[in-house]
Scaffold this active site. Structure first.
Site, PDB file in Angstrom:
ATOM      1  N   CYS A 130     -32.880 -11.700 -68.565  1.00 15.54           N
ATOM      2  CA  CYS A 130     -33.763 -11.698 -67.378  1.00 15.54           C
ATOM      3  C   CYS A 130     -33.678 -10.398 -66.571  1.00 15.54           C
ATOM      4  CB  CYS A 130     -33.431 -12.893 -66.489  1.00 15.54           C
ATOM      5  SG  CYS A 130     -31.676 -13.111 -66.171  1.00 15.54           S
ATOM      6  N   HIS A 243     -33.846 -12.242 -58.838  1.00 13.23           N
ATOM      7  CA  HIS A 243     -32.830 -11.193 -58.925  1.00 13.23           C
ATOM      8  C   HIS A 243     -33.351  -9.926 -58.245  1.00 13.23           C
ATOM      9  CE1 HIS A 243     -30.695 -13.752 -61.560  1.00 13.23           C
ATOM     10  NE2 HIS A 243     -30.771 -13.089 -62.702  1.00 13.23           N
TER      11      HIS A 243
HETATM   12  P1  NAP Z   1     -30.085 -24.968 -67.784  1.00 14.02           P
HETATM   13  O1  NAP Z   1     -30.834 -25.132 -66.506  1.00 14.02           O
HETATM   14  O2  NAP Z   1     -28.632 -25.263 -67.790  1.00 14.02           O
HETATM   15  O3  NAP Z   1     -30.818 -25.828 -68.905  1.00 14.02           O
HETATM   16  C1  NAP Z   1     -30.285 -25.977 -70.197  1.00 14.02           C
HETATM   17  C2  NAP Z   1     -31.209 -26.855 -71.027  1.00 14.02           C
HETATM   18  O4  NAP Z   1     -30.691 -26.940 -72.350  1.00 14.02           O
HETATM   19  C3  NAP Z   1     -31.338 -28.293 -70.537  1.00 14.02           C
HETATM   20  O5  NAP Z   1     -32.637 -28.753 -70.808  1.00 14.02           O
HETATM   21  C4  NAP Z   1     -30.320 -29.026 -71.406  1.00 14.02           C
HETATM   22  O6  NAP Z   1     -30.618 -30.386 -71.591  1.00 14.02           O
HETATM   23  C5  NAP Z   1     -30.543 -28.302 -72.714  1.00 14.02           C
HETATM   24  N1  NAP Z   1     -29.398 -28.467 -73.618  1.00 14.02           N
HETATM   25  C6  NAP Z   1     -28.100 -28.186 -73.363  1.00 14.02           C
HETATM   26  N2  NAP Z   1     -27.344 -28.490 -74.430  1.00 14.02           N
HETATM   27  C7  NAP Z   1     -28.185 -28.958 -75.379  1.00 14.02           C
HETATM   28  C8  NAP Z   1     -28.015 -29.427 -76.706  1.00 14.02           C
HETATM   29  N3  NAP Z   1     -26.820 -29.468 -77.290  1.00 14.02           N
HETATM   30  N4  NAP Z   1     -29.106 -29.818 -77.395  1.00 14.02           N
HETATM   31  C9  NAP Z   1     -30.321 -29.779 -76.820  1.00 14.02           C
HETATM   32  N5  NAP Z   1     -30.561 -29.344 -75.572  1.00 14.02           N
HETATM   33  C10 NAP Z   1     -29.499 -28.937 -74.861  1.00 14.02           C
HETATM   34  O7  NAP Z   1     -30.201 -23.478 -68.328  1.00 14.02           O
HETATM   35  P2  NAP Z   1     -31.380 -22.389 -68.097  1.00 14.02           P
HETATM   36  O8  NAP Z   1     -31.033 -21.585 -66.919  1.00 14.02           O
HETATM   37  O9  NAP Z   1     -32.691 -23.058 -68.168  1.00 14.02           O
HETATM   38  O10 NAP Z   1     -31.145 -21.431 -69.344  1.00 14.02           O
HETATM   39  C11 NAP Z   1     -31.524 -21.788 -70.639  1.00 14.02           C
HETATM   40  C12 NAP Z   1     -31.442 -20.561 -71.553  1.00 14.02           C
HETATM   41  O11 NAP Z   1     -32.296 -19.551 -71.028  1.00 14.02           O
HETATM   42  C13 NAP Z   1     -30.045 -19.942 -71.646  1.00 14.02           C
HETATM   43  O12 NAP Z   1     -29.876 -19.401 -72.924  1.00 14.02           O
HETATM   44  C14 NAP Z   1     -30.108 -18.829 -70.623  1.00 14.02           C
HETATM   45  O13 NAP Z   1     -29.223 -17.771 -70.919  1.00 14.02           O
HETATM   46  C15 NAP Z   1     -31.549 -18.377 -70.790  1.00 14.02           C
HETATM   47  N6  NAP Z   1     -32.101 -17.712 -69.613  1.00 14.02           N
HETATM   48  C16 NAP Z   1     -31.970 -18.272 -68.380  1.00 14.02           C
HETATM   49  C17 NAP Z   1     -32.509 -17.608 -67.289  1.00 14.02           C
HETATM   50  C18 NAP Z   1     -32.417 -18.147 -65.895  1.00 14.02           C
HETATM   51  O14 NAP Z   1     -32.795 -17.440 -64.953  1.00 14.02           O
HETATM   52  N7  NAP Z   1     -31.922 -19.350 -65.676  1.00 14.02           N
HETATM   53  C19 NAP Z   1     -33.184 -16.408 -67.460  1.00 14.02           C
HETATM   54  C20 NAP Z   1     -33.299 -15.868 -68.736  1.00 14.02           C
HETATM   55  C21 NAP Z   1     -32.759 -16.537 -69.804  1.00 14.02           C
HETATM   56  P3  NAP Z   1     -29.901 -31.545 -70.716  1.00 14.02           P
HETATM   57  O15 NAP Z   1     -30.609 -31.545 -69.392  1.00 14.02           O
HETATM   58  O16 NAP Z   1     -30.173 -32.766 -71.518  1.00 14.02           O
HETATM   59  O17 NAP Z   1     -28.463 -31.194 -70.602  1.00 14.02           O
END
Ligand code: NAP
Length: 352
Positions: A130, A243
Site C-alpha cells: 500500500c 497513510h
Molecule cells: P484483515 O482485515 O485482517 O482481513 C483478513 C481477511 O482474510 C478476513 O476476511 C479473514 O477472514 C480472511 N482470512 C484469514 N485467514 C484466512 C484463512 N485461513 N482462509 C481464508 N480466509 C482467511 O486484513 P486486511 O487488512 O484486509 O489485509 C488483507 C491482505 O491485504 C493482507 O495480505 C494485507 O497485507 C494486504 N493489504 C492490506 C492493506 C490494508 O491497508 N489493510 C493494504 C494493502 C494490502 P475471517 O474474517 O473469517 O477471519
C-alpha cells in the site's frame, strides 16, 4: 477475460475485502456472479452487494470452480495455499498479499505507472504494498520527466494498514485511554492510541523492517528502475485510515519546483492540495474513502539543488489496495493501454 465476470473475493470480511465489495458495486464492475470467501470463523455471516445479502463461505478446494476472477486479500499464506488451485480452475488471481510480488513471472502493477505489465500475466497478478502504491503514483510522473537518483521516505501509517481488527483496537484503546483505563494491545505490539511506534513488520538483518524493504524492492520493480536508491523509515500512527509520507526526491538534474507542481497537477490519480497562505496541505481526512493520492507542500530542498521535498496522503485501503486491484481487473477487461505509457521519456532516458 470475458465481459461479465464470475468473481470471488477471498478475504471478503477483512478491511480490504469489504472495500473490494464496495468498489465492485460503486464502479459497476461487470459481475455476473459473486462469491464471498473467508475463514471458517466467518461461516454463517452475510455481506451485502447491490442490496442483496450474500453468504460468506469458508474457502475450500471447490470454491474456485467456474470463476473468472479471484480478488484475494486474506494474507500471504492463504494466497500461497490457494493460488495453484485458482489458476488451475481457469480464474485470474489478483493478489493483495506479498506472496508473489517479487516473483519475476508475476506482474506487479500500478495502472497509472506500468499498465502494460498486466498483460504478461500467467494467471497471477500482484497488487503492490500500500505505501509503495501511493508513493509510486506520486513520484512516477516526475521520474518520467527527470529520472530520480535517490528517494528518502518517512511514512506515517494508519492503524487500518494492519487490518480490520487493528482499527477496532485503535477505537477501543482511545475510549479506554480517555476513561483512564489500562491499554491492552492485542493486534499491535504496543499501545497505538495517543502513541506511535516504528512499523511492526519483522526486522531484517540490515536493520530495516519488512515494510521498509517492500518500499525499496517493489518500487524498483514497478517503475522498472532496478538500481533506484531508496531508503525509508516506516512509522505506525494513531490514524484510523490513510497513510501519509514525507518524501525527499533527488533527481539527476535540478527540477524546477513550479514545473514539478504542474506535472503533478495533471498526473493521473493525483490531486494537489496546497494553500500556502493558510499552511493547508494534504491530511488524512481529505482523502479517507477517496480514490486520489493527495500531494502538496512541494518545495526545493534547501540542502541539495537537485532535490525536492513532497508530502502525500492516500487512502491505503482504497488506492493502496482494493481500488488498485480493481483497476488492474478493469485494465485486463478493457484492453491494451496507450503504448509507451510506462516508458521514461526519450529526452531524459539517456541521463539515467
Ligand atoms: P484483515 O482485515 O485482517 O482481513 C483478513 C481477511 O482474510 C478476513 O476476511 C479473514 O477472514 C480472511 N482470512 C484469514 N485467514 C484466512 C484463512 N485461513 N482462509 C481464508 N480466509 C482467511 O486484513 P486486511 O487488512 O484486509 O489485509 C488483507 C491482505 O491485504 C493482507 O495480505 C494485507 O497485507 C494486504 N493489504 C492490506 C492493506 C490494508 O491497508 N489493510 C493494504 C494493502 C494490502 P475471517 O474474517 O473469517 O477471519
Amino acid at each position: 477475460m470475458g465481459r461479465q465476470q464470475r468473481v470471488a473475493i477471498l478475504g471478503a470480511t477483512g478491511a480490504v475485502g469489504m472495500e473490494l465489495l464496495k468498489l465492485l458495486e460503486e464502479r459497476r464492475f461487470p459481475v455476473a456472479e459473486l462469491k464471498l470467501l473467508a475463514s471458517p470463523r466467518s461461516a454463517g455471516t452475510h455481506l451485502t452487494f447491490k442490496g442483496e445479502r450474500i453468504p460468506v463461505e469458508p474457502v475450500a478446494e471447490a470454491s474456485f470452480r467456474g470463476l473468472d476472477l479471484v480478488l484475494a486479500s486474506a494474507g500471504a499464506s492463504v494466497s500461497k495455499t490457494w493460488a495453484k488451485t485458482i489458476v488451475e480452475a481457469g480464474a485470474v488471481l489478483i493478489d493483495n498479499s506479498s506472496a508473489f510480488r517479487l516473483d519475476p513471472d508475476v506482474p506487479l502493477v500500478v495502472p497509472e505507472v506500468n499498465p502494460q505489465e498486466a498483460f504478461r500475466h500467467q494467471g497471477i497478478l500482484a497488487n503492490p504494498n500500500c505505501t509503495t502504491i501511493l508513493m509510486c503514483v506520486a513520484i512516477y510522473p516526475l521520474h518520467r520527466h527527470i529520472p530520480l537518483r535517490r528517494v528518502v521516505a518517512a511514512t506515517y501509517q494508519s492503524a487500518s494498514g494492519a487490518g480490520a481488527r487493528a482499527m477496532v483496537e485503535l477505537e477501543e484503546q482511545t475510549r479506554a485511554y480517555l476513561q483512564g483505563q489500562p491499554l491492552q494491545p492485542q493486534v499491535f505490539p504496543y499501545p497505538i492510541a495517543f502513541n506511535l511506534f516504528l512499523h511492526n513488520s519483522p526486522l531484517q538483518e540490515n536493520g530495516y523492517c519488512q515494510e521498509e524493504m517492500k518500499m525499496v524492492n517493489e518500487s524498483r520493480k514497478i517503475m522498472g528502475s532496478p538500481h533506484l536508491r531508496l531508503t525509508a523509515t516506516c512509522v505506525r500512527v494513531p490514524v484510523l485510515r490513510t497513510h501519509a509520507e514525507a518524501l525527499n526526491l533527488e533527481f539527476e538534474q535540478p527540477f524546477p519546483v513550479e514545473q514539478a507542481r504542474q506535472i503533478l497537477a495533471q498526473a493521473p490519480g493525483v490531486v494537489l492540495i496546497e494553500d500556502w497562505e493558510r499552511n493547508r496541505f494534504p491530511m488524512p481526512i481529505d482523502v479517507a474513502g477517496k480514490d486520489e493520492v493527495a500531494v502538496g507542500r512541494l518545495r526545493q530542498d534547501i540542502s541539495e539543488p537537485k532535490a525536492l521535498e513532497l508530502w502525500l496522503c492516500g487512502d491505503q485501503i482504497r488506492k493502496g489496495a482494493a481500488l488498485n486491484a480493481i483497476q488492474i481487473a478493469e485494465l485486463l477487461l478493457n484492453g491494451v493501454p496507450t503504448p509507451g505509457s510506462c516508458e521514461i521519456s526519450s529526452s531524459t532516458a539517456g541521463s539515467r
